[in-house]
Scaffold this active site. Structure first.
Site, mmCIF file in Angstrom:
data_model
loop_
_atom_site.group_PDB
_atom_site.id
_atom_site.type_symbol
_atom_site.label_atom_id
_atom_site.label_comp_id
_atom_site.label_asym_id
_atom_site.label_seq_id
_atom_site.Cartn_x
_atom_site.Cartn_y
_atom_site.Cartn_z
ATOM 1 C CG ASP A 59 38.459 77.177 82.525
ATOM 2 O OD1 ASP A 59 37.376 76.726 82.924
ATOM 3 O OD2 ASP A 59 38.590 78.307 82.031
ATOM 4 C CE LYS A 91 41.531 71.206 60.564
ATOM 5 N NZ LYS A 91 40.428 72.179 60.312
ATOM 6 C CG ASP A 126 43.330 79.535 57.876
ATOM 7 O OD1 ASP A 126 42.308 80.147 57.534
ATOM 8 O OD2 ASP A 126 43.738 78.498 57.316
ATOM 9 C CB ALA A 127 44.649 84.707 62.183
ATOM 10 C CG HIS A 133 45.924 74.098 63.028
ATOM 11 N ND1 HIS A 133 45.361 75.104 63.774
ATOM 12 C CD2 HIS A 133 45.030 73.803 62.049
ATOM 13 C CE1 HIS A 133 44.167 75.401 63.279
ATOM 14 N NE2 HIS A 133 43.946 74.626 62.227
ATOM 15 C CE LYS A 182 41.539 73.749 65.225
ATOM 16 N NZ LYS A 182 40.837 75.031 65.164
ATOM 17 C CD GLU A 218 44.562 89.167 81.835
ATOM 18 O OE1 GLU A 218 44.434 89.741 80.720
ATOM 19 O OE2 GLU A 218 44.126 88.039 82.084
ATOM 20 C CG ASP A 223 43.463 77.861 65.955
ATOM 21 O OD1 ASP A 223 43.619 79.094 65.882
ATOM 22 O OD2 ASP A 223 42.515 77.263 65.408
ATOM 23 C CE LYS A 224 46.163 72.437 69.863
ATOM 24 N NZ LYS A 224 46.196 72.509 71.318
ATOM 25 C CD GLU A 276 44.008 83.891 76.415
ATOM 26 O OE1 GLU A 276 43.989 83.085 75.459
ATOM 27 O OE2 GLU A 276 43.571 83.615 77.538
ATOM 28 C CG PHE A 287 47.327 72.458 52.764
ATOM 29 C CD1 PHE A 287 47.489 73.789 53.112
ATOM 30 C CD2 PHE A 287 47.029 71.548 53.772
ATOM 31 C CE1 PHE A 287 47.366 74.216 54.418
ATOM 32 C CE2 PHE A 287 46.912 71.953 55.088
ATOM 33 C CZ PHE A 287 47.078 73.289 55.412
#
Length: 424
Positions: free
Chosen positions: A284, A166, A251-252, A14, A258, A55, A16-17, A42, A243
């Protein structure tokens, strides 16, 4: 009267993953050279492009394009027809040094006085629904996609599979959070273009999910959970019908999008902070691991059947500013939840330095966490190659290794202490 609860998961492919795994791979690459590295990395992935920003304060040197390409290839994006592949995608790095304003809140002359790298609240959750003390909905959602990835990598069945996928699982519960039946499973999986028509394609994929994927998942479950798969279970496979275009071309993807997949599938609570790409000075991540550790051990010790744990910090301060436990009416001890919290806080040091030390969070262990959830995983000790030498490393075949523990926050090493403290 019962009710329904749903959780989703996404595959390692995916978008994002993909971003999460690249961010955590870069974090691991710095820690393998310099365990004191401070990282906030990031990643953005889109058609033919990877952008890495953030950073870093480290003595390590990381060849960012090499790390990104290795991760992308391992996931399975290695064909030009995917419009995003390891060999041809562009990789841009915009990493720069960490702000001194942030570092002065973390660095201390005494390591144990290390302050939290940011403010915020973190949650941990555990329940008795599964053997690993995770909610059943998210556990099944992860298992379905892990097994789908295994089928793709084996290459014997479902040879049309591509990396992006998914899952979604809906379970019917009674009013005491006891699972009664699996109501609905949704699987959306990227696939090759079929030579035959779209109707044949959809029927073939649905049949394979029903007769290959789901039986392989059921085989891994205890008998009490296998019974939840009834003939009335609804199964939706690729509900939109097709698909083929997927992954970062479809998708970006961005690091940290997630967070519910990464944790408890919507059960319990979430403080809002993402995990991947952050070193352990960022509470976090590290405090969320500590909260899960406490929650899981409380349930395993018999203190309660279900529990939510919250820890809160102020940036630059070592001691938590808040600690909260809610057993959600399932406690087995003659104490209020507030009294349970006070006793646990006396037993477990929640200053960042001690969390990091307890779970070995300066080791390069994070890339594995970046897909299929950070919790409910099996703790394991394995050797990893590092590029420094100290009294924890050893030489083998001309390389330097260190034995490190992955998913240490999943250990049940507090159970005996908690049983003694609470008389369970």
């Amino acid at each position: 009267m019962g009710y329904y609860f749903t959780s989703e998961s996404v595959s390692a492919g995916h978008p994002d993953k993909v971003a999460d795994q690249i961010s955590d791979a870069i974090l691991d690459a710095t820690l393998s050279q310099d365990p004191t590295s401070k990282v906030a990395c990031e990643t953005l992935v889109t058609t033919g492009l990877v952008v890495v920003a953030g950073e870093i304060r480290t003595n390590a040197y990381v060849e960012v394009p090499d790390v990104a390409r290795r991760v992308i290839d391992k996931i399975g994006y290695n064909k030009s027809e995917y419009q995003f592949d390891a060999q041809s995608c562009g990789v841009m790095s915009a990493l720069h040094g960490q702000s001194n304003d942030i570092y002065q809140g973390v660095g201390r002359q005494k390591p144990e006085d290390q302050g939290a790298g940011d403010q915020g609240m973190m949650f941990g959750f555990a329940c008795k629904e599964t053997e690993n003390y995770m909610p059943l909905t998210i556990d099944l959602a992860h298992m379905l996609l892990q097994e789908l990835a295994a089928i793709r990598q084996e290459g014997r069945h479902m040879k049309y599979l591509r990396p992006d996928a998914k899952s979604q699982v809906t379970v019917e519960y009674d009013e005491g959070w006891k699972p009664l039946r699996i109501d609905t499973i949704v699987i959306s999986t990227q696939h090759d273009e079929f030579l035959k028509n779209d109707k044949f394609m959809q029927e073939k994929i649905e049949a394979d999910v029903r007769h290959i994927l789901i039986p392989r998942v059921k085989k891994q479950l205890p008998a009490r959970l296998k019974k939840l798969f009834g003939d009335d279970m609804k199964l939706y496979v690729n509900p939109t019908g097709k698909f083929v275009i997927g992954g970062p071309h479809g998708d970006a993807g961005v690091t940290g999008r997630k967070i519910i997949v990464d944790t408890y599938g919507g059960r319990g609570a979430h403080g809002g902070g993402a995990f991947s790409g952050k070193d352990s000075s960022k509470v976090d991540r590290s405090a969320a691991y500590a909260a899960r550790h406490i929650a899981k051990n409380l349930v395993a010790a018999g203190v309660c059947d279900q529990v939510l744990v919250q820890i809160a910090y102020a940036i630059g301060k070592a001691e938590p500013v808040g600690f909260y436990i809610n057993t959600e009416g399932t406690s087995h001890v003659k104490m209020s939840d507030a009294e349970i919290a006070l006793k646990v806080k006396d037993l477990v040091d929640l200053r960042p330095y001690f969390i990091v030390k307890r779970f070995g969070l300066t080791n390069p262990i994070f890339e594995r966490t970046a897909s299929y959830g950070h919790f409910g995983r099996k703790p394991v000790i394995e050797p990893v190659e590092v590029y420094y030498k100290d009294d924890t490393t050893y030489e083998k075949d001309g390389k330097t290794y260190k034995d490190v523990e992955f998913f240490a926050w999943e250990k049940l090493d507090l159970v005996d202490k908690l049983k003694e403290a609470f008389g369970c």
